[in-house]
Scaffold this motif. Structure first.
Motif, mmCIF file in Angstrom:
data_model
loop_
_atom_site.group_PDB
_atom_site.id
_atom_site.type_symbol
_atom_site.label_atom_id
_atom_site.label_comp_id
_atom_site.label_asym_id
_atom_site.label_seq_id
_atom_site.Cartn_x
_atom_site.Cartn_y
_atom_site.Cartn_z
ATOM 1 N N GLN A 56 -7.556 5.491 0.209
ATOM 2 C CA GLN A 56 -8.068 5.965 1.488
ATOM 3 C C GLN A 56 -7.157 7.039 2.072
ATOM 4 O OE1 GLN A 56 -10.719 5.251 3.452
ATOM 5 N NE2 GLN A 56 -11.669 4.008 1.869
ATOM 6 N N GLN A 73 -12.439 -6.039 6.115
ATOM 7 C CA GLN A 73 -12.126 -4.959 5.173
ATOM 8 C C GLN A 73 -12.491 -3.576 5.680
ATOM 9 O OE1 GLN A 73 -11.236 -7.459 3.822
ATOM 10 N NE2 GLN A 73 -9.882 -6.784 2.212
ATOM 11 N N GLU A 91 -9.886 -0.431 6.635
ATOM 12 C CA GLU A 91 -9.941 0.912 6.054
ATOM 13 C C GLU A 91 -10.098 1.973 7.132
ATOM 14 O OE1 GLU A 91 -12.974 0.806 3.073
ATOM 15 O OE2 GLU A 91 -11.895 -0.633 1.836
ATOM 16 N N ARG A 99 -6.994 0.259 -2.783
ATOM 17 C CA ARG A 99 -8.041 0.880 -1.974
ATOM 18 C C ARG A 99 -7.456 1.586 -0.760
ATOM 19 N NH1 ARG A 99 -13.365 -0.154 -2.552
ATOM 20 N NH2 ARG A 99 -13.819 0.158 -0.363
ATOM 21 N N GLU A 100 -6.527 0.906 -0.098
ATOM 22 C CA GLU A 100 -5.938 1.481 1.108
ATOM 23 C C GLU A 100 -5.126 2.737 0.779
ATOM 24 O OE1 GLU A 100 -3.823 -1.667 3.016
ATOM 25 O OE2 GLU A 100 -5.628 -2.843 3.394
ATOM 26 N N GLN A 108 -7.041 -4.456 -3.164
ATOM 27 C CA GLN A 108 -6.962 -4.071 -1.753
ATOM 28 C C GLN A 108 -5.899 -3.010 -1.452
ATOM 29 O OE1 GLN A 108 -8.933 -6.288 -2.091
ATOM 30 N NE2 GLN A 108 -10.243 -6.258 -0.313
ATOM 31 N N GLN A 152 -6.779 2.409 8.752
ATOM 32 C CA GLN A 152 -5.907 3.193 7.879
ATOM 33 C C GLN A 152 -6.110 4.676 8.128
ATOM 34 O OE1 GLN A 152 -3.615 2.481 5.523
ATOM 35 N NE2 GLN A 152 -3.663 0.306 6.029
ATOM 36 N N ARG A 153 -7.363 5.076 8.139
ATOM 37 C CA ARG A 153 -7.659 6.495 8.320
ATOM 38 C C ARG A 153 -7.244 6.967 9.702
ATOM 39 N NH1 ARG A 153 -13.569 9.358 7.586
ATOM 40 N NH2 ARG A 153 -12.957 11.392 8.354
ATOM 41 N N ARG A 166 0.819 -1.214 0.000
ATOM 42 C CA ARG A 166 0.000 0.000 0.000
ATOM 43 C C ARG A 166 0.851 1.261 0.000
ATOM 44 N NH1 ARG A 166 0.039 -0.160 6.097
ATOM 45 N NH2 ARG A 166 -0.322 -2.386 6.205
#
Lengths: 230, 230
Positions: free
Chosen positions: A66, B59, B63, A62-63, A59, B66-67, A23
């Motif tokens: 984000q 999932q 996410e 996506r991360e 995946q 991550q944030r 990522r």
DNA sequence: AGGCAGTAGACTGTACACAGAAGCCCTTAG
DNA sequence: CTAAGGGCTTCTGTGTACAGTCTACTGCCT
């Protein structure tokens, strides 16, 4: 046991290359593509497309998206996906104002912490920038500018401030790069004056110079000729 | 076609309950758990555990983490997972310094934009805070404080600044909540003075008061008695 | 008794698969 | 010829599965 104490710890190892999370690689790659305008503002970033191009699954993509979203590089519209953020005139102005604030405070704090070694390093960066300017190497000038500001911000000793300033600076540079050519000589004169103030441990003067410096950038942004160029 | 033009668009709908992305719900839930100390600093957040507790898959949890990581609430150690961030004395101090800077500038800008209506609203919030203080409702006091600061920051008209300040403010409140009781009456006196300055469109005075106000908070943080409590 | 190696468990990182929604184009009726 | 409606395609959101890795425990050797 030998007289040569060559154990494994003493050997210079390259940190044992850990797989390096995908990522992060994706994040850096996308950020590079965005700041270089390879991905244009407003463009729709399709996850599966990016994934196949990079040879990985959706995946990590996506991360990365984000993170780019929370940092303001892309807009994540629900059920629609990611779009490269389109900077507005208003936002650019506000960002420049915040940058001015953060950098001025950084300069003020840095003045209290600088060492002769730090000053020498700053002057070195500054000379490198001037040399790049005279050689007409735009990328090198921009890089030197970023390095110098980053160095000063780091000298403030406030990590939170440094991180925020770095964040804002990157965004500003994204908006500002297309017009970097126009503003050159005066910018580096101001840099030199700033370093002088830092060397004299004059926080107020350093902050003042930095504020004027960033305000000049702000003005040159608004006066740029190519107003509506992508 | 009836004389009553009652089509679907005219009906006041609650925004047509969109599925509301799970990740946002997870993000808010985890943030709430962190700021309320339900999840203690340093605690290991296991994805599968959180997922099963919330009745979803990993999932959305990933996410959300991550944030939270990019915003500094958790530390994401590679191949080890997420850990609730442990605030250090140094970091708290730096964060308070940045908050002081951002809020002071917000107040300065707000002074130029305030309307009589805005002033009335600020005074209302302020009175609510004082009432909560006298009723000894700590949560309400903290909430009123946050609302007041958010309102002032919003009045600055600078969205970038507002977002940054909100971010920093939340982190500061996280560190500060345990000692919120100690600092009360003076805080709201300062708030009143600040609103007076805003009403007079005196940006310099507003900024000065806000700076002193946040510096008081900073001092009270360092003088808190429960230094090493969770 | 202490330390080290080996092994088993657990968790993360990544890939794959499916359902639902949004947009687009084509068709059809006026 | 225009506009509305329906079907189709595409992409996101989410769930499930598998491999790599880190940790902790246990047993053996010194």
């Amino acid at each position: 046991m030998s007289f040569f104490t060559g154990n494994a710890e003493s050997v210079d190892m390259p940190r044992l290359t850990r797989p390096a999370p995908l990522r992060q690689g994706v994040y850096e790659a996308l950020l590079e593509l965005i700041v270089t305008r390879a991905l244009k503002p407003g463009q729709h970033l399709v996850e599966s497309d990016l994934a196949t191009r990079l040879g990985i699954s959706r995946q990590p993509v996506r991360e990365a998206l984000q993170r780019l979203s929370t940092e303001g590089w892309v807009d994540l519209r629900p059920a629609q996906g990611a779009f490269v953020h389109t900077p507005t005139e208003e936002e650019a102005d506000q960002l420049l104002a915040v940058r001015s604030l953060l950098e001025a405070e950084s300069a003020r704090l840095a003045a209290a912490n600088v060492t002769p070694e730090a000053i020498a390093r700053l002057r070195e960066i500054c000379e490198g920038g001037v040399a790049a300017l005279e050689a007409d190497e735009v990328d090198a000038v921009v890089a030197a500018n970023a390095t110098l500001h980053a160095a000063i911000v780091e000298l403030s000793g406030n990590k939170v401030l440094a991180e925020l300033a770095a964040q804002v600076d990157r965004r500003v540079r994204w908006y500002y790069t297309p017009v970097a050519r126009q503003r050159g000589p005066e910018s580096w004169t101001e840099h030199a004056a700033l370093i002088d103030a830092l060397a004299a441990h004059d926080g107020e003067r350093a902050a003042q110079i930095m504020r004027e410096h960033t305000e000049h950038t702000r003005r040159s942004y608004h006066q740029r000729p190519d107003k509506e160029v992508t």
